[in-house]
Every structure is written in C-alpha cells, then in structure tokens.
Design a protein around this motif. Structure first.
Motif, mmCIF file in Angstrom:
data_model
loop_
_atom_site.group_PDB
_atom_site.id
_atom_site.type_symbol
_atom_site.label_atom_id
_atom_site.label_comp_id
_atom_site.label_asym_id
_atom_site.label_seq_id
_atom_site.Cartn_x
_atom_site.Cartn_y
_atom_site.Cartn_z
ATOM 1 N N ARG A 14 0.847 -1.217 0.000
ATOM 2 C CA ARG A 14 0.000 0.000 0.000
ATOM 3 C C ARG A 14 0.875 1.257 0.000
ATOM 4 O O ARG A 14 0.572 2.228 -0.685
ATOM 5 N N GLN A 15 1.953 1.232 0.777
ATOM 6 C CA GLN A 15 2.885 2.363 0.783
ATOM 7 C C GLN A 15 3.508 2.540 -0.602
ATOM 8 O O GLN A 15 3.627 3.669 -1.099
ATOM 9 N N GLN A 16 3.910 1.451 -1.203
ATOM 10 C CA GLN A 16 4.523 1.507 -2.530
ATOM 11 C C GLN A 16 3.515 2.054 -3.553
ATOM 12 O O GLN A 16 3.869 2.860 -4.405
ATOM 13 N N LYS A 17 2.259 1.632 -3.422
ATOM 14 C CA LYS A 17 1.204 2.119 -4.316
ATOM 15 C C LYS A 17 1.048 3.635 -4.154
ATOM 16 O O LYS A 17 0.952 4.374 -5.133
ATOM 17 N N GLU A 18 1.031 4.111 -2.895
ATOM 18 C CA GLU A 18 0.880 5.545 -2.625
ATOM 19 C C GLU A 18 2.061 6.331 -3.211
ATOM 20 O O GLU A 18 1.876 7.378 -3.835
ATOM 21 N N GLN A 19 3.281 5.788 -3.007
ATOM 22 C CA GLN A 19 4.466 6.454 -3.566
ATOM 23 C C GLN A 19 4.392 6.483 -5.092
ATOM 24 O O GLN A 19 4.729 7.489 -5.723
ATOM 25 N N THR A 20 3.931 5.388 -5.676
ATOM 26 C CA THR A 20 3.810 5.317 -7.136
ATOM 27 C C THR A 20 2.784 6.331 -7.635
ATOM 28 O O THR A 20 3.001 7.002 -8.641
ATOM 29 N N GLU A 21 1.664 6.465 -6.894
ATOM 30 C CA GLU A 21 0.641 7.438 -7.280
ATOM 31 C C GLU A 21 1.170 8.867 -7.161
ATOM 32 O O GLU A 21 0.883 9.714 -8.004
ATOM 33 N N GLN A 22 1.959 9.137 -6.107
ATOM 34 C CA GLN A 22 2.569 10.466 -5.960
ATOM 35 C C GLN A 22 3.545 10.742 -7.104
ATOM 36 O O GLN A 22 3.553 11.837 -7.675
ATOM 37 N N LEU A 23 4.338 9.749 -7.429
ATOM 38 C CA LEU A 23 5.287 9.892 -8.531
ATOM 39 C C LEU A 23 4.545 10.124 -9.852
ATOM 40 O O LEU A 23 4.937 10.985 -10.651
ATOM 41 N N HIS B 246 1.628 11.473 -10.153
ATOM 42 C CA HIS B 246 1.094 12.839 -10.093
ATOM 43 C C HIS B 246 2.176 13.862 -10.484
ATOM 44 O O HIS B 246 1.927 14.770 -11.293
ATOM 45 N N VAL B 247 3.371 13.694 -9.939
ATOM 46 C CA VAL B 247 4.493 14.593 -10.256
ATOM 47 C C VAL B 247 4.818 14.514 -11.751
ATOM 48 O O VAL B 247 5.015 15.531 -12.414
ATOM 49 N N MET B 248 4.836 13.293 -12.284
ATOM 50 C CA MET B 248 5.156 13.115 -13.708
ATOM 51 C C MET B 248 4.090 13.751 -14.599
ATOM 52 O O MET B 248 4.409 14.344 -15.630
ATOM 53 N N SER C 202 2.557 18.148 -18.144
ATOM 54 C CA SER C 202 1.730 19.312 -18.449
ATOM 55 C C SER C 202 2.600 20.562 -18.668
ATOM 56 O O SER C 202 2.385 21.328 -19.612
ATOM 57 N N GLU C 203 3.592 20.741 -17.792
ATOM 58 C CA GLU C 203 4.499 21.888 -17.928
ATOM 59 C C GLU C 203 5.287 21.803 -19.235
ATOM 60 O O GLU C 203 5.479 22.811 -19.919
ATOM 61 N N MET C 204 5.727 20.599 -19.572
ATOM 62 C CA MET C 204 6.484 20.425 -20.821
ATOM 63 C C MET C 204 5.597 20.714 -22.031
ATOM 64 O O MET C 204 6.055 21.319 -23.005
ATOM 65 N N LYS C 205 4.338 20.318 -21.969
ATOM 66 C CA LYS C 205 3.414 20.614 -23.066
ATOM 67 C C LYS C 205 3.244 22.122 -23.228
ATOM 68 O O LYS C 205 3.199 22.631 -24.349
ATOM 69 N N GLU C 206 3.148 22.826 -22.102
ATOM 70 C CA GLU C 206 3.044 24.288 -22.152
ATOM 71 C C GLU C 206 4.297 24.893 -22.787
ATOM 72 O O GLU C 206 4.213 25.824 -23.596
ATOM 73 N N GLN C 207 5.474 24.384 -22.396
ATOM 74 C CA GLN C 207 6.722 24.881 -22.978
ATOM 75 C C GLN C 207 6.761 24.601 -24.480
ATOM 76 O O GLN C 207 7.174 25.466 -25.264
ATOM 77 N N ILE C 208 6.334 23.408 -24.863
ATOM 78 C CA ILE C 208 6.318 23.059 -26.291
ATOM 79 C C ILE C 208 5.384 23.998 -27.044
ATOM 80 O O ILE C 208 5.722 24.490 -28.123
ATOM 81 N N ASP C 209 4.211 24.266 -26.474
ATOM 82 C CA ASP C 209 3.273 25.197 -27.112
ATOM 83 C C ASP C 209 3.902 26.575 -27.276
ATOM 84 O O ASP C 209 3.769 27.209 -28.327
ATOM 85 N N ALA C 210 4.595 27.030 -26.227
ATOM 86 C CA ALA C 210 5.249 28.345 -26.297
ATOM 87 C C ALA C 210 6.332 28.349 -27.378
ATOM 88 O O ALA C 210 6.437 29.300 -28.156
#
Length: 113
Positions: free
Chosen positions: A22-31, A33-35, A40-48
C-alpha cells in the motif's frame, strides 16, 4: 500450537507485505502525479516554443516577400541604368569629335549665319 503460532506469524508477515505494498502504491501514485505535472508543464513549454517558431516563420516569410520585392526593384533600376548607359553610348558615338573636320572658328561662323 506451533502450527497456530506459524499461521499467526505468516498472517503478520502478510499484513506487513500488504502494508508495504500500500505504501509503494501511494508512492507510485505520488510519482505519477508529479510526472503528470511535469508532462503538463512540458506541453506548455512546447506550445510556447511552437508559437515562437510560428512567429519566426511568419517574420521569415515577410522578409522573403520584402527581399523579392527589393530584388524586383533592383532589377528595374539595373534595366533603367542599362537603357541610360546605352543611350549615352549612342549619343557619344553620334557626338564623336574625331569626325569633326571643321575648326572651331569655322563652326562659329556657320552658327552665326
């Protein structure tokens, strides 16, 4: 009793494994989310970058059109200069002093008559 003890120990190990998973699942979900945020940020940069590229391409196209226009103007000027040069050359040939056999005084007399 030993079997019961082994089963309880196995249950604890299984619960610990479940807890770890369960801890590993939570860490994976956090990772994940970060990814997703980074994605999303990279897509914005690409659009710019694509917008800047489009702006640059538009400027380049305008410069090419202006360059072509200036080239046409230059060609017209060169053609006019060629016509003037040809005309001046023809006038020079018509006005060649080597063909004059009359002295200056004689030509003045002719002009006065």
């Amino acid at each position: 009793e030993q079997q019961l003890h082994d089963m309880r120990q196995q249950k604890e190990q299984t619960e610990q494994q479940l807890h770890d998973m369960r801890q590993q699942k939570e860490q994976t979900e956090q990772l994940l989310h970060v990814m997703r945020q980074q994605n999303s940020e990279m897509k914005e940069q690409i659009d710019a970058y694509e917008q800047r590229l489009q702006t640059t391409e538009d400027k380049l196209t305008k410069m090419k059109v202006k360059n072509k226009s200036l080239q046409l103007e230059l060609n017209e000027i060169i053609q006019k200069a060629d016509v003037v040069e040809i005309t001046q050359t023809e006038n020079f040939i018509d006005y060649n002093p080597k063909d004059w056999s009359i002295s200056r005084n004689s030509s003045d007399d002719e002009e006065n008559q």
